[in-house]
Design a protein around this motif. Structure first.
Motif, mmCIF file in Angstrom:
data_model
loop_
_atom_site.group_PDB
_atom_site.id
_atom_site.type_symbol
_atom_site.label_atom_id
_atom_site.label_comp_id
_atom_site.label_asym_id
_atom_site.label_seq_id
_atom_site.Cartn_x
_atom_site.Cartn_y
_atom_site.Cartn_z
ATOM 1 N N PRO A 11 27.005 8.169 38.143
ATOM 2 C CA PRO A 11 25.868 9.153 37.777
ATOM 3 C C PRO A 11 26.296 10.374 37.225
ATOM 4 O O PRO A 11 27.397 11.176 37.789
ATOM 5 C CB PRO A 11 25.294 9.290 39.069
ATOM 6 N N ALA A 65 22.729 1.016 39.193
ATOM 7 C CA ALA A 65 22.006 2.487 39.221
ATOM 8 C C ALA A 65 20.613 2.086 38.776
ATOM 9 O O ALA A 65 19.624 2.427 39.605
ATOM 10 C CB ALA A 65 22.330 3.265 37.977
ATOM 11 N N TRP A 95 19.848 8.259 37.612
ATOM 12 C CA TRP A 95 20.599 8.030 36.639
ATOM 13 C C TRP A 95 19.976 6.523 36.109
ATOM 14 O O TRP A 95 19.814 6.260 34.988
ATOM 15 C CB TRP A 95 22.133 7.873 37.033
ATOM 16 N N GLY A 96 19.749 5.724 36.992
ATOM 17 C CA GLY A 96 19.204 4.423 36.702
ATOM 18 C C GLY A 96 17.775 4.788 36.012
ATOM 19 O O GLY A 96 17.622 3.893 35.061
ATOM 20 N N LYS A 153 21.938 8.149 42.136
ATOM 21 C CA LYS A 153 21.930 6.658 41.326
ATOM 22 C C LYS A 153 20.756 6.371 40.697
ATOM 23 O O LYS A 153 20.603 6.019 39.759
ATOM 24 C CB LYS A 153 22.725 5.929 42.408
ATOM 25 N N ARG A 212 26.188 0.533 36.347
ATOM 26 C CA ARG A 212 24.795 0.807 35.679
ATOM 27 C C ARG A 212 23.798 -0.133 35.989
ATOM 28 O O ARG A 212 22.711 0.223 35.976
ATOM 29 C CB ARG A 212 25.190 0.859 34.082
#
Lengths: 567, 316
Positions: free
Chosen positions: B215, B307, B224-225, B221, B304
């Protein structure tokens, strides 16, 4: 014998007057007399009307493109519509206008006359070629109506194998149209080659052929040899789209780069199908309005043949970034530079013809000189594109768009207009307002440079072509270009007005209004059905002004030259 | 003559080791063309002005043949043409052969975006970050039709062809962000198939690569997701607000932890493994009623996907 022949060649105008007063328009009348005619002049005129209509449609698409590009983002249409419009602009202009324009319209009308023949070798084939053209045009129209294509005029695979923007079948209709048009083109080519070989009047040997004939001959050779490759390529594409036969689409095991090889194997020589006849016209006009033979006649004639042959060896220069091997790329670059030689030879000989000439700046001459200026720019910018590393940078940018418009429009279309102005009195028997025609030329010439000079800079600054949208840094030049397009439009509108007025109320044209020594001016305007009252015997070349009699060069009506001949 | 100034502003900023040689050649050709054009068209205009037809003038007798002159201007241009071919080929060879020290990236083109895979295996759409003064080789493939990778500032261009790999390389010489265009027409959004190349220092590049699967600083997290969810255009098909219907794909509000009914019967428990499978192999399990459009595959790193999972968990 020599004296007899001299007399015979001087005779046609008078003889035509003596034996028949009826020109090919008057000989028969009614719609049917046109639709089933075998007269090359009528077929030429029907072609002329058809290609001019196509040109106006293609021009309308061009204006739509330029309106959309007035500003970044959406201006008047969405991206899918724009993609169809630029595709149609290219497809209509290339296949329906520019390829048939000079050979099939002006060539058909003039070729037999300048050879001293009564007609082309295969008049029925000639009519068939026209109807194939009509069928092709109808198929293209059908494609537009059912949703239209968005592939670009190049139909690159695998995009064209799969796209269904608009309609699933439009690509098949459009490529089918081009397939049929190809046959029309081949028939014209076969016909002209045979005519030039077999139908020349007595005394009309190869060294006396007008340069327009040499150019048409070279063009016909390309049409016959290259067009079948396009036809097969498009047929394969149709099979792939229609039946899932894997030729070009990698998902079916095909190779997309193969399509480009096939396509350009035709379409590069086709560039010379487009430009060579234009060069032929320019040679005719420059000789007439300098009143002398073309400097280096044989070099100019052979340069047409050289261009036709070299034109077959350079198709790979469209593919420098495509993923073909580095070795092919090297060879194609080297061969491409060789094409510059015969093109340069032509330009230098035209300019040398002007030296110590007796020059008249008539409307056709303005178009011919305009051709030299614009074609020089088109040709010289070709040097950038032949140079490998520079081409890699400029490929598929507006630089390329500007380059080929300078050659195709600045070259071919300018020559086509020049030829139209030059032979108009011969074809219609009417004069036109030359002053207004010259004004139209200047508007066209200025508008053209405004439109396309700016596109060179767009391209050299990195703007990719075929883009509906663009980054803000390109907006100013795009606007400039769009304004130019409308100036061109005004010029062409004015030209149309000049011609319409001539048809409606133009003064009657004498046989030889330009005072030319060439053969087509030695018969009446418009010519009788079989072109000459009796088959002419040719004793001198078309540019031998020093051998022509005063009567042959007389620009007025024959009865004024020799009042005793008056009825 | 090492450098010919660009007095008409024809070319964009140079930012690669290749650019100077291409630009020199461009300017050389430009001025050679200007000279030839002025001479030829100048002569034409001069003759037109000087040699006008006069009334009553007799036509000229033809002059002598000028075979020497003809042959001269037929063959003399070969010198210039040969030189152009040579120089053009020289810099083409330079641009065609990537140095052995190049770092390699994978580039995947599809309608209508660019995806870049770093040497570490991480992928990022739309932006390629590269170190300055370091040869970079791109190994490119296309998922659908022809595209062409074009960076004007680097003077490089190469078609990306489905069914084969093509490569292009460059060594950036200036820090900054440069436009990437698609130069080969590829359909509806061809003109907006942009990306950027961001040229950074070697240290910044190391920093970027080390952190690209974490992140960003100061973000959780899940945050960022959420960013990745938008950046990968998941939101184009999947609604995330409770009760909102009509998306191309299922509404993802409250999905995590639930049982989802599947096409063809049965259900699946929506956990991390299911989310991962749905991203990497979207056709494996299709939620009932969503068969009209196929979701395309997204190749994202595990961190990713985690996230995005963390973000989806917050939707309840």
């Amino acid at each position: 014998m020599a004296t007899e022949a001299q007399n015979a060649s001087a005779a046609p105008v008078d003889a035509a007057h003596a034996t028949t007063d009826r020109n090919f328009f008057q000989e028969r009348s009614g719609i049917k007399s046109w639709l089933v005619t075998l007269d090359h002049k009528r077929i030429g005129l029907m072609y002329l009307v058809a290609v001019v209509l196509s040109f106006l449609v293609g021009g309308l698409f061009a204006l739509l493109i330029r309106i959309e590009l007035l500003s970044a983002g959406r201006t008047i249409m969405d991206a899918d519509t724009y993609n169809r419009v630029f595709t149609l602009h290219g497809a209509v202009m290339v296949f329906l206008f520019i390829i048939p324009s000079i050979p099939a319209a002006l060539g058909n009308f003039l070729l037999p006359i300048v050879l001293g023949a009564k007609d082309v070798a295969f008049p029925r084939l000639n009519l068939a070629s026209f109807y194939l053209y009509v069928v092709g045009a109808v198929l293209a129209l059908a494609s537009m109506i059912i949703g239209s294509v968005d592939t670009g005029w190049t139909f690159y695979t695998p995009y064209s194998s799969n796209t269904d923007v608009g309609s699933k079948n439009a690509v098949i209709w459009m490529t089918g149209a081009v397939f049929v048009l190809g046959f029309s083109s081949i028939l014209t080519g076969v016909n002209f080659i045979t005519t030039i070989h077999k139908m020349r009047a007595p005394g009309q040997d190869w060294k006396r052929l007008p340069l327009f004939v040499w150019a048409t001959y070279a063009t016909s050779v390309i049409q016959v040899l290259a067009t079948p490759v396009l036809a097969i390529t498009l047929l394969l594409l149709i099979m792939e789209r229609g039946f899932g036969l894997g030729i070009f689409d990698p998902r079916l095991g095909g190779d997309p780069v193969l399509f480009q090889h096939f396509f350009w194997f035709y379409s590069h020589p086709a560039v010379y199908i487009m430009i060579l006849p234009g060069m032929g016209i320019v040679s005719e006009i420059i000789a007439t309005f300098s009143r002398r033979e073309i400097f280096g006649y044989m070099f100019v004639a052979m340069s047409s043949v050289a261009i036709a042959l070299l034109g077959f060896l350079v198709w790979g220069h469209h593919m420098f970034t495509s993923g073909q091997s580095e070795y092919s790329t090297m060879v194609f670059s080297a061969l491409t530079f060789l094409v510059a030689i015969p093109s340069g030879v032509k330009v230098l000989n035209w300019v040398a013809t002007l030296y110590k000439g007796q020059i008249t700046l008539s409307a056709p001459m303005l178009y011919a000189l305009g051709f030299i200026v614009l074609f020089s720019i088109g040709g010289l910018t070709g040097l950038f594109l032949g140079t490998l590393s520079v081409d890699i940078y400029l490929h598929d940018t507006y630089f390329v768009v500007a380059h080929f418009h300078y050659v195709m429009v600045g070259g071919t279309v300018c020559a086509f207009f020049g030829g139209l102005h030059y032979w108009w009195p011969k074809m219609t028997g009417k004069l036109y307002d030359e002053r207004l025609a010259k004004v139209a030329f200047w508007i066209f010439f200025i508008g053209f440079n405004v439109t396309f000079l700016s596109q060179f800079v767009l391209g050299s600054r990195g703007a990719p072509r075929r883009s509906w949208d663009y980054l803000p840094q390109f907006e100013e030049l795009h606007r400039f270009s769009s304004v130019g397009a409308f100036i061109i439009g005004i010029g062409i509108l004015l030209m149309v007005i000049v011609f319409v007025r001539s048809l409606v109320s133009g003064a009657k044209a004498p046989p030889n209004p330009w005072g030319s020594a060439a053969l087509e001016w030695q018969t009446t305007s418009p010519p009788p059905v079989e072109n000459f009252a009796s088959t002419p015997v040719i004793t001198r070349g078309p540019y031998d002004y020093h051998l022509a009699t005063e009567g042959e060069l007389y620009a007025g009506f024959p009865e004024d030259f020799e009042p005793s001949k008056k009825a | 003559m090492d450098h010919i100034p660009d007095i008409f502003g024809q070319l964009p900023k140079q930012a690669s080791t290749l650019a100077a040689s291409v630009d020199w050649l461009y300017q050389f050709i430009f001025w050679a063309c200007v000279i030839m054009f002025v001479v030829i068209i100048g002569a034409m205009l001069f003759f037109v002005a000087k040699y006008r037809a006069k009334p009553g003038e007799k036509p000229l007798a033809p002059g002598p043949k000028h075979t020497t002159l003809e042959l001269a201007w037929t063959f003399a241009p070969l010198i210039l043409l040969g030189a152009l071919f040579h120089w053009g080929f020289q810099s083409y060879v330079f641009s065609a052969v990537a140095p052995a020290t190049s770092i390699e990236f994978r580039v995947r083109a599809k309608k209508w975006n660019w995806e870049f895979e770093y040497p570490s295996g991480s992928r990022e759409g739309g932006v390629l970050v590269v170190p300055v003064h370091q040869p970079v080789k791109l190994i490119m493939s296309s998922e659908d039709v022809l595209h062409s990778f074009f960076v004007p500032a680097f003077r490089v261009k190469r078609d990306v062809v489905p069914g084969m790999y093509s490569t292009v390389w460059f060594e950036a010489t200036e820090l900054g962000e440069y436009d990437v265009f698609c130069a080969e027409y590829c359909g509806t959004s061809h003109s907006s198939m942009f990306a950027k190349v961001r040229v950074v220092t070697a240290a910044q590049y190391r920093e970027f690569v080390l952190n690209m699967d974490r992140p960003p600083a100061g973000k959780t997290k899940a945050q960022w997701g959420a960013e990745l969810f938008t950046a990968n255009s998941c939101s184009a098909c999947h609604h995330v607000v409770a009760g909102e219907a009509g998306g191309v794909g299922p509404n993802l509000f409250g999905v995590i932890g639930s049982e989802q009914p599947l096409e063809g019967g049965g259900t699946v428990h929506a956990d991390l493994a299911y989310v991962r499978e749905s991203v990497l192999r979207p056709q494996a399990k299709i939620v009932r009623g969503f068969t009209t459009a196929q979701m395309s595959t997204f190749t994202l790193s595990d961190s990713r996907i985690e996230a995005i999972y963390a973000y989806l968990e917050t939707l309840r």
